[in-house]
Enzyme design. Structure first.
Site, PDB file in Angstrom:
ATOM      1  N   GLY A 201      48.689  42.211  29.101  1.00 62.41           N
ATOM      2  CA  GLY A 201      49.685  42.849  28.240  1.00 62.41           C
ATOM      3  C   GLY A 201      49.134  43.822  27.218  1.00 62.41           C
ATOM      4  O   GLY A 201      49.899  44.565  26.606  1.00 62.41           O
TER       5      GLY A 201
ATOM      6  N   ASN B 295      42.675  45.021  32.344  1.00 59.08           N
ATOM      7  CA  ASN B 295      42.516  45.700  33.620  1.00 59.08           C
ATOM      8  C   ASN B 295      43.375  46.963  33.628  1.00 59.08           C
ATOM      9  O   ASN B 295      42.863  48.063  33.430  1.00 59.08           O
ATOM     10  CB  ASN B 295      42.894  44.771  34.774  1.00 59.08           C
ATOM     11  CG  ASN B 295      42.603  45.386  36.139  1.00 59.08           C
ATOM     12  OD1 ASN B 295      42.333  46.572  36.262  1.00 59.08           O
ATOM     13  ND2 ASN B 295      42.647  44.594  37.176  1.00 59.08           N
ATOM     14  N   THR B 296      44.689  46.796  33.765  1.00 53.97           N
ATOM     15  CA  THR B 296      45.567  47.953  33.909  1.00 53.97           C
ATOM     16  C   THR B 296      45.409  49.004  32.795  1.00 53.97           C
ATOM     17  O   THR B 296      45.351  50.194  33.109  1.00 53.97           O
ATOM     18  CB  THR B 296      47.030  47.475  33.986  1.00 53.97           C
ATOM     19  OG1 THR B 296      47.122  46.466  34.988  1.00 53.97           O
ATOM     20  CG2 THR B 296      47.959  48.621  34.354  1.00 53.97           C
TER      21      THR B 296
ATOM     22  N   LYS C 129      39.303  31.770  37.107  1.00 59.15           N
ATOM     23  CA  LYS C 129      40.450  32.051  36.243  1.00 59.15           C
ATOM     24  C   LYS C 129      41.682  31.486  36.931  1.00 59.15           C
ATOM     25  O   LYS C 129      42.093  31.967  37.979  1.00 59.15           O
ATOM     26  CB  LYS C 129      40.613  33.554  36.033  1.00 59.15           C
ATOM     27  CG  LYS C 129      41.922  33.926  35.325  1.00 59.15           C
ATOM     28  CD  LYS C 129      42.043  35.440  35.106  1.00 59.15           C
ATOM     29  CE  LYS C 129      43.462  35.828  34.707  1.00 59.15           C
ATOM     30  NZ  LYS C 129      43.615  37.277  34.520  1.00 59.15           N
TER      31      LYS C 129
END
Lengths: 280, 269
Positions: free
Chosen positions: B191, B212-213, B103
């Site tokens: 986002g 992820n977050t 990535k």
């Protein structure tokens, strides 16, 4: 001077079109650990300017800076010392002017001169020219037999100098030198940094005795360390990382795990040990 | 399940059973990460490459927590500021024998972490040449995404909003254009905040999402992983089912004829 292994002297006629600062910085990056400014052509004003530039540069690299011949220039730019020839100001006078702390080096061409310099309080001597050299045309080469004599008898540091190249440096080291001085072979080289590094690695791998040749100064993950590891595998093991899933980069190139033990570490090698952390 | 059977996502020759790519950072513990990973069904996990802290060699290696699972590793080049650095990181990770997926992530600004478009394109070109399966994280610019595809990206990963903000898809118009024009899978990366954003991404035509977050930092990461998995399926089905066009005014779903309360016929007055 005890720590010095590769002493580099400026010689601007060997790199037309490139500044002395540029070339010397490359030598410093390659691991030169003592720099001497030698310029018999320049005016005092020009010399002073160069001296100041090299003083700043060598300070950044934490390397001693020596001025050839001119005590006034050495003092004015706060050099670490001077280097004097047999026909220059006598050592005792130079010492009076420079004081006890500055380095004084003396060129010697035979063992008698070496003994005298040592007795009179020189901090180091030059031993040479070992081979015929363009920087001292007309001077007879002293050959490696004088290097061996000096190695056997002289107790202050001595630097073998004169016509030393990567092709003949091993003979000089074999004769007993542990410190090498080069001018044209380094500053006149097409890749100053790489050539300097090559010289250093030859010195490190050949020198025995006076200098602890098993101790290498390398940069690991951005920090300078001394290591007794001879190869990448030993270095990784010294951090107890050999069983971890890590990747090793040596001087910018990845070293595959199965090549770790065969990949020698060199003086001034830059090693990155990386691993895989959580992230998106 | 019937839909998913024939609806595999293929990237770089790999057949993926899940359209969720999961980042491994910021989870409360490796155990929670593992559980969220199981629930999500993700085949692809991302992680970063870093210098080992030699002063304090704690075990930060994420891979040991993932061992035993059959996963596709997608190391990212986070921390790279230009193409050279990204290429260097890619080579390091490939040398570890973790496959050839990479990535590309090149941030040009520490506040927004927005990707540097020029360097991202450069790195993509170079890594494709070098045989990597390249998935560039990019801004949601349709022309840039096209250029990345032309450069040989195996999938293109436009951000919905800056990394970690959870702002959702800030420019659905652009994202719609990107999915419409692209011949490689579009994975919406960065986002996204919740299942709603995931469903929107899929409805806009995304082939998958990378999160992820929003999972790791959710009150219940495992439950959120589950919600997003369902949202992917719901959003994709909704996309395939074909939504109605948006209209300015109401249109009744039953015909007005025969209404019990319709106005009397004109003859009555």
């Amino acid at each position: 001077m005890n720590d010095v292994r590769l002493y580099v002297i400026t010689g601007e006629n060997y790199h037309p079109g490139r500044s002395v600062a540029e070339v010397i910085e490359e030598a410093l990056r390659g691991g030169a650990d003592c720099i001497q400014l030698r310029d018999k052509e320049a005016s005092k004003a020009e010399l002073m300017e160069k001296a100041q530039t090299l003083r700043e540069l060598t300070r950044r690299y934490n390397v001693p800076f020596i001025v050839n011949d001119y005590l006034d220039v050495a003092l004015a730019c706060d050099a670490d010392g001077v280097h004097l020839g047999q026909e220059d100001l006598p050592l005792a006078e130079a010492r009076r002017i420079l004081g006890p702390d500055r380095i004084i080096g003396i060129s010697t061409h035979n063992i008698d001169q070496a003994r005298t310099a040592q007795k009179d309080g020189a901090d180091y001597i030059g031993v040479g020219p070992v081979f015929p050299t363009g920087t001292k045309p007309g001077r007879a080469a002293v050959t490696t037999s004088y290097v061996s004599e000096a190695a056997a008898e002289i107790t202050i540091p001595f630097v073998a100098i004169g016509g030393i190249t990567l092709d003949n440096v091993d003979h000089v080291l074999q004769a007993g030198a542990s410190r090498i001085c080069a001018v044209s072979a380094i500053v006149g080289s097409r890749n100053v940094e790489a050539t300097t590094r090559d010289f250093l690695s030859r010195i490190v791998s050949r020198s025995n005795g006076a200098i602890d040749s098993s101790l290498l100064r390398v940069t690991v993950n951005g920090k300078q360390v001394f290591t007794r590891s001879q190869n990448v595998g030993q270095l990784v093991q010294s951090y107890e990382l050999h069983n971890k899933r890590i990747v090793v980069e040596l001087d910018g190139a990845v070293v595959n795990r199965d090549e770790w033990d065969q990949t020698q570490l060199r003086h001034e090698a830059v090693v990155e040990l990386v691993h895989f952390v959580a992230g998106g | 399940m019937g839909v998913e059977d024939q609806d595999l996502l293929v990237i770089g020759g790999e057949r993926l059973s899940s359209r969720m790519f999961l980042g491994t950072g910021r989870f409360p513990s490796p155990a929670v990460l593992k559980e969220a990973l199981d629930v999500s069904g993700a085949d692809v996990v991302t992680f970063a490459v870093r210098r080992i802290n030699l002063d304090e060699i704690g075990d930060d290696s994420v891979l040991q927590h993932l061992s035993g699972k059959k996963l596709i590793y997608l190391p990212n080049t986070s921390g790279a500021g230009n193409a050279d650095e990204a290429v260097r990181i890619a080579k390091l990770s490939r040398a570890a024998g973790l496959g050839k997926w990479i990535k590309v992530e090149i941030s040009a600004d520490s506040k927004t972490l927005l990707p540097d478009p020029i360097e991202t394109l450069r790195a993509t070109e170079r890594l494709v040449q070098d045989g990597f399966t390249v998935l560039p994280y990019t801004s949601d610019d349709p022309i840039l995404c096209r250029r990345l595809e032309e450069a040989g990206a195996a999938a293109v990963m436009p951000g919905g909003a800056p990394i970690g903000t959870g702002l959702g898809i800030l420019n659905p118009y652009n994202l719609g254009l990107i999915t419409e024009q692209s011949n490689v899978p579009i994975i919406v990366d960065a986002g996204l905040g919740s299942a709603q954003d995931v469903a929107q991404a899929m409805e806009l035509g995304a082939a998958g999402i990378l999160v992820n977050t929003p999972v790791a930092k959710a009150l219940d990461p495992v439950m959120m992983a589950h919600a997003m998995k369902l949202a992917i399926e719901a959003g994709r089905l909704s996309r395939q089912a074909g939504r109605i066009p948006k209209k300015q005014y109401a249109s009744a779903s039953s015909t007005p004829e025969g209404s019990l309360f319709a106005a009397a016929s004109p003859s009555a007055t």
